[in-house]
Design a protein around this motif. Sequence first.
Motif, PDB file in Angstrom:
ATOM      1  N   LEU A 151       4.048  -0.052  -4.806  1.00 49.49           N
ATOM      2  CA  LEU A 151       3.215  -0.409  -3.658  1.00 49.49           C
ATOM      3  C   LEU A 151       4.022  -1.166  -2.614  1.00 49.49           C
ATOM      4  O   LEU A 151       3.522  -1.453  -1.522  1.00 49.49           O
ATOM      5  CB  LEU A 151       2.017  -1.254  -4.108  1.00 49.49           C
ATOM      6  N   LEU A 152       5.261  -1.503  -2.954  1.00 46.40           N
ATOM      7  CA  LEU A 152       6.207  -2.110  -2.032  1.00 46.40           C
ATOM      8  C   LEU A 152       7.557  -1.438  -2.210  1.00 46.40           C
ATOM      9  O   LEU A 152       7.945  -1.106  -3.341  1.00 46.40           O
ATOM     10  CB  LEU A 152       6.365  -3.613  -2.307  1.00 46.40           C
TER      11      LEU A 152
ATOM     12  N   ARG B 279      -8.853 -14.427   6.630  1.00 43.60           N
ATOM     13  CA  ARG B 279     -10.027 -13.657   6.226  1.00 43.60           C
ATOM     14  C   ARG B 279     -10.412 -12.621   7.277  1.00 43.60           C
ATOM     15  O   ARG B 279     -10.959 -11.569   6.944  1.00 43.60           O
ATOM     16  CB  ARG B 279     -11.178 -14.613   5.937  1.00 43.60           C
ATOM     17  N   GLN B 280     -10.125 -12.905   8.536  1.00 45.96           N
ATOM     18  CA  GLN B 280     -10.335 -11.884   9.566  1.00 45.96           C
ATOM     19  C   GLN B 280      -9.377 -10.718   9.382  1.00 45.96           C
ATOM     20  O   GLN B 280      -9.740  -9.562   9.656  1.00 45.96           O
ATOM     21  CB  GLN B 280     -10.169 -12.500  10.956  1.00 45.96           C
ATOM     22  N   MET B 281      -8.147 -11.000   8.945  1.00 46.11           N
ATOM     23  CA  MET B 281      -7.199  -9.920   8.664  1.00 46.11           C
ATOM     24  C   MET B 281      -7.713  -9.001   7.572  1.00 46.11           C
ATOM     25  O   MET B 281      -7.397  -7.806   7.543  1.00 46.11           O
ATOM     26  CB  MET B 281      -5.841 -10.501   8.262  1.00 46.11           C
ATOM     27  N   LEU B 282      -8.508  -9.555   6.651  1.00 50.81           N
ATOM     28  CA  LEU B 282      -9.103  -8.750   5.580  1.00 50.81           C
ATOM     29  C   LEU B 282     -10.344  -8.001   6.042  1.00 50.81           C
ATOM     30  O   LEU B 282     -10.928  -7.247   5.269  1.00 50.81           O
ATOM     31  CB  LEU B 282      -9.465  -9.654   4.399  1.00 50.81           C
ATOM     32  N   GLY B 283     -10.764  -8.235   7.271  1.00 51.27           N
ATOM     33  CA  GLY B 283     -11.950  -7.564   7.792  1.00 51.27           C
ATOM     34  C   GLY B 283     -13.248  -8.272   7.473  1.00 51.27           C
ATOM     35  O   GLY B 283     -14.331  -7.701   7.691  1.00 51.27           O
ATOM     36  N   GLU B 284     -13.176  -9.501   6.978  1.00 58.32           N
ATOM     37  CA  GLU B 284     -14.397 -10.231   6.650  1.00 58.32           C
ATOM     38  C   GLU B 284     -15.047 -10.761   7.934  1.00 58.32           C
ATOM     39  O   GLU B 284     -14.375 -11.102   8.903  1.00 58.32           O
ATOM     40  CB  GLU B 284     -14.081 -11.396   5.707  1.00 58.32           C
TER      41      GLU B 284
ATOM     42  N   GLU C 229      -7.552   4.827   5.330  1.00 53.66           N
ATOM     43  CA  GLU C 229      -8.167   3.524   5.116  1.00 53.66           C
ATOM     44  C   GLU C 229      -7.816   3.020   3.717  1.00 53.66           C
ATOM     45  O   GLU C 229      -7.806   3.816   2.769  1.00 53.66           O
ATOM     46  CB  GLU C 229      -9.683   3.613   5.265  1.00 53.66           C
ATOM     47  N   PRO C 230      -7.496   1.755   3.569  1.00 50.34           N
ATOM     48  CA  PRO C 230      -7.174   1.244   2.227  1.00 50.34           C
ATOM     49  C   PRO C 230      -8.337   1.451   1.267  1.00 50.34           C
ATOM     50  O   PRO C 230      -9.500   1.288   1.631  1.00 50.34           O
ATOM     51  CB  PRO C 230      -6.917  -0.243   2.478  1.00 50.34           C
ATOM     52  N   SER C 231      -8.014   1.793   0.056  1.00 52.24           N
ATOM     53  CA  SER C 231      -9.035   1.945  -0.967  1.00 52.24           C
ATOM     54  C   SER C 231      -9.577   0.587  -1.374  1.00 52.24           C
ATOM     55  O   SER C 231      -9.015  -0.458  -1.030  1.00 52.24           O
ATOM     56  CB  SER C 231      -8.453   2.663  -2.175  1.00 52.24           C
ATOM     57  N   ALA C 232     -10.675   0.614  -2.117  1.00 49.64           N
ATOM     58  CA  ALA C 232     -11.263  -0.635  -2.588  1.00 49.64           C
ATOM     59  C   ALA C 232     -10.278  -1.388  -3.481  1.00 49.64           C
ATOM     60  O   ALA C 232     -10.192  -2.627  -3.426  1.00 49.64           O
ATOM     61  CB  ALA C 232     -12.554  -0.351  -3.348  1.00 49.64           C
ATOM     62  N   GLU C 233      -9.518  -0.639  -4.285  1.00 52.14           N
ATOM     63  CA  GLU C 233      -8.543  -1.286  -5.160  1.00 52.14           C
ATOM     64  C   GLU C 233      -7.446  -1.961  -4.336  1.00 52.14           C
ATOM     65  O   GLU C 233      -7.032  -3.084  -4.635  1.00 52.14           O
ATOM     66  CB  GLU C 233      -7.927  -0.250  -6.091  1.00 52.14           C
ATOM     67  N   LEU C 234      -6.985  -1.289  -3.284  1.00 55.16           N
ATOM     68  CA  LEU C 234      -5.938  -1.852  -2.438  1.00 55.16           C
ATOM     69  C   LEU C 234      -6.452  -3.058  -1.656  1.00 55.16           C
ATOM     70  O   LEU C 234      -5.748  -4.050  -1.484  1.00 55.16           O
ATOM     71  CB  LEU C 234      -5.414  -0.784  -1.484  1.00 55.16           C
ATOM     72  N   ARG C 235      -7.697  -2.978  -1.217  1.00 56.79           N
ATOM     73  CA  ARG C 235      -8.289  -4.131  -0.539  1.00 56.79           C
ATOM     74  C   ARG C 235      -8.346  -5.338  -1.473  1.00 56.79           C
ATOM     75  O   ARG C 235      -8.158  -6.477  -1.055  1.00 56.79           O
ATOM     76  CB  ARG C 235      -9.695  -3.777  -0.052  1.00 56.79           C
TER      77      ARG C 235
ATOM     78  N   GLY D 269       0.807  -1.208   0.000  1.00 57.71           N
ATOM     79  CA  GLY D 269       0.000   0.000   0.000  1.00 57.71           C
ATOM     80  C   GLY D 269       0.838   1.254   0.000  1.00 57.71           C
ATOM     81  O   GLY D 269       0.354   2.335  -0.322  1.00 57.71           O
ATOM     82  N   GLY D 270       2.090   1.123   0.370  1.00 58.35           N
ATOM     83  CA  GLY D 270       3.003   2.242   0.298  1.00 58.35           C
ATOM     84  C   GLY D 270       2.534   3.447   1.087  1.00 58.35           C
ATOM     85  O   GLY D 270       2.151   3.370   2.252  1.00 58.35           O
ATOM     86  N   LEU D 271       2.530   4.591   0.440  1.00 59.77           N
ATOM     87  CA  LEU D 271       2.209   5.853   1.095  1.00 59.77           C
ATOM     88  C   LEU D 271       0.768   5.904   1.574  1.00 59.77           C
ATOM     89  O   LEU D 271       0.447   6.573   2.551  1.00 59.77           O
ATOM     90  CB  LEU D 271       2.472   7.015   0.117  1.00 59.77           C
ATOM     91  N   GLU D 272      -0.117   5.194   0.902  1.00 57.09           N
ATOM     92  CA  GLU D 272      -1.531   5.214   1.281  1.00 57.09           C
ATOM     93  C   GLU D 272      -1.729   4.691   2.699  1.00 57.09           C
ATOM     94  O   GLU D 272      -2.466   5.277   3.502  1.00 57.09           O
ATOM     95  CB  GLU D 272      -2.347   4.370   0.299  1.00 57.09           C
ATOM     96  N   LEU D 273      -1.028   3.610   3.037  1.00 60.22           N
ATOM     97  CA  LEU D 273      -1.133   3.075   4.392  1.00 60.22           C
ATOM     98  C   LEU D 273      -0.275   3.858   5.365  1.00 60.22           C
ATOM     99  O   LEU D 273      -0.634   4.017   6.533  1.00 60.22           O
ATOM    100  CB  LEU D 273      -0.696   1.601   4.404  1.00 60.22           C
ATOM    101  N   ALA D 274       0.871   4.366   4.909  1.00 61.26           N
ATOM    102  CA  ALA D 274       1.754   5.124   5.794  1.00 61.26           C
ATOM    103  C   ALA D 274       1.080   6.386   6.308  1.00 61.26           C
ATOM    104  O   ALA D 274       1.359   6.844   7.415  1.00 61.26           O
ATOM    105  CB  ALA D 274       3.048   5.477   5.050  1.00 61.26           C
ATOM    106  N   ALA D 275       0.203   6.963   5.522  1.00 62.14           N
ATOM    107  CA  ALA D 275      -0.488   8.186   5.934  1.00 62.14           C
ATOM    108  C   ALA D 275      -1.622   7.904   6.905  1.00 62.14           C
ATOM    109  O   ALA D 275      -2.271   8.847   7.383  1.00 62.14           O
ATOM    110  CB  ALA D 275      -1.031   8.903   4.701  1.00 62.14           C
ATOM    111  N   GLY D 276      -1.875   6.654   7.196  1.00 63.91           N
ATOM    112  CA  GLY D 276      -2.926   6.303   8.145  1.00 63.91           C
ATOM    113  C   GLY D 276      -4.311   6.273   7.537  1.00 63.91           C
ATOM    114  O   GLY D 276      -5.305   6.149   8.270  1.00 63.91           O
TER     115      GLY D 276
END
Length: 338
Positions: free
Chosen positions: A202-203, A318-323, A108-114, A99-106
Amino acid sequence: MYTRRNIRTKLILQFAWKNLLGFTLWAGLVTASYVLLRPRGLDIRLPFLPLSTIGIAVAFYMGFKNSQSYDRFWEARKIWGGIVNTSRLWGSQVCSYVGGLELAAGAEPSAELRGVHQDLLYRQLAWINALRLQLRRTTIHDRHNLSYAPDLHLQLDRDSQDNVACFLSSAEYGSLGAAANAAVQLLHTQSVKLQQLRTQHLLNDFQHIDLMQTVKEGYNLQGMCERIKNTPFPRQYAYFSTVFVWIFVLLLPLGLVGEFSKLSNGAAVWLTVPFSVLISWIFTTIEIVGDNSEDPFENYINDVPMTAICRTIEIDLRQMLGETNLPPRLQPVDDILL
């Protein structure tokens, strides 16, 4: 894997009833022959000292065999414990790294990143299930050398390809059909995907290397499983253990009948039957335990419970994915957990 602390009598009899019947008939025949032939001057007794020497030698031989059989099972269980840990680590790394900078900024992951996270974690679930199915492709029911295994009507687990297909796209699953080793190809695909994510920034380099180390561990663990699966227990040990046990069992009544004939002026000679059956059952049971434990990936009662382990990993990832719509943990059926 049998989960009940005390083995049910019914299961013991499923393995033992044929032998118990045979031992009783043989010991009864030997004792009756001795009683009938002794007055005519025919003595079928054997001296007990050489027979006891044979019994001691057989016991030592079986002890070695059973120790090695258990080592194979325990090593297999440790390997699958490593697969559990590696899969959990993979899930945590993917969700925190990719997720790179998207996650570093705190944020929420986007739908694409999810979707990227789900793709990588679901492929890991496809890998563990593909590996499980490959290891069980040949089951205990196909082993003609094993004569002690009754049919317990266990559900065969070697053809459940839906457990792989449900975690992959139809195109990717279709491409596995031509693969000689589907599990290896799934790990290779993970490596390719990681390189693509590195190219897309992204990495970073460190994250890419760390994730590749986890993929490498997956290769190592699969190789360990395949080593156990593809290297059967040495037949010279397994086969001759069975031969020696049956030689001892057949000679046993001939030795016991002489010992019991010395008691109470020969009136106790019929004690040969129950004691011969008991000793024979003990020796053959030890032999059966070793025979049924030497292959831990056989979709049978002493199998490593790979299906249950895969379900546990699936729930965790799957719990890590929030399911939240998660399958239940598998429970033993008739005290057997596969």
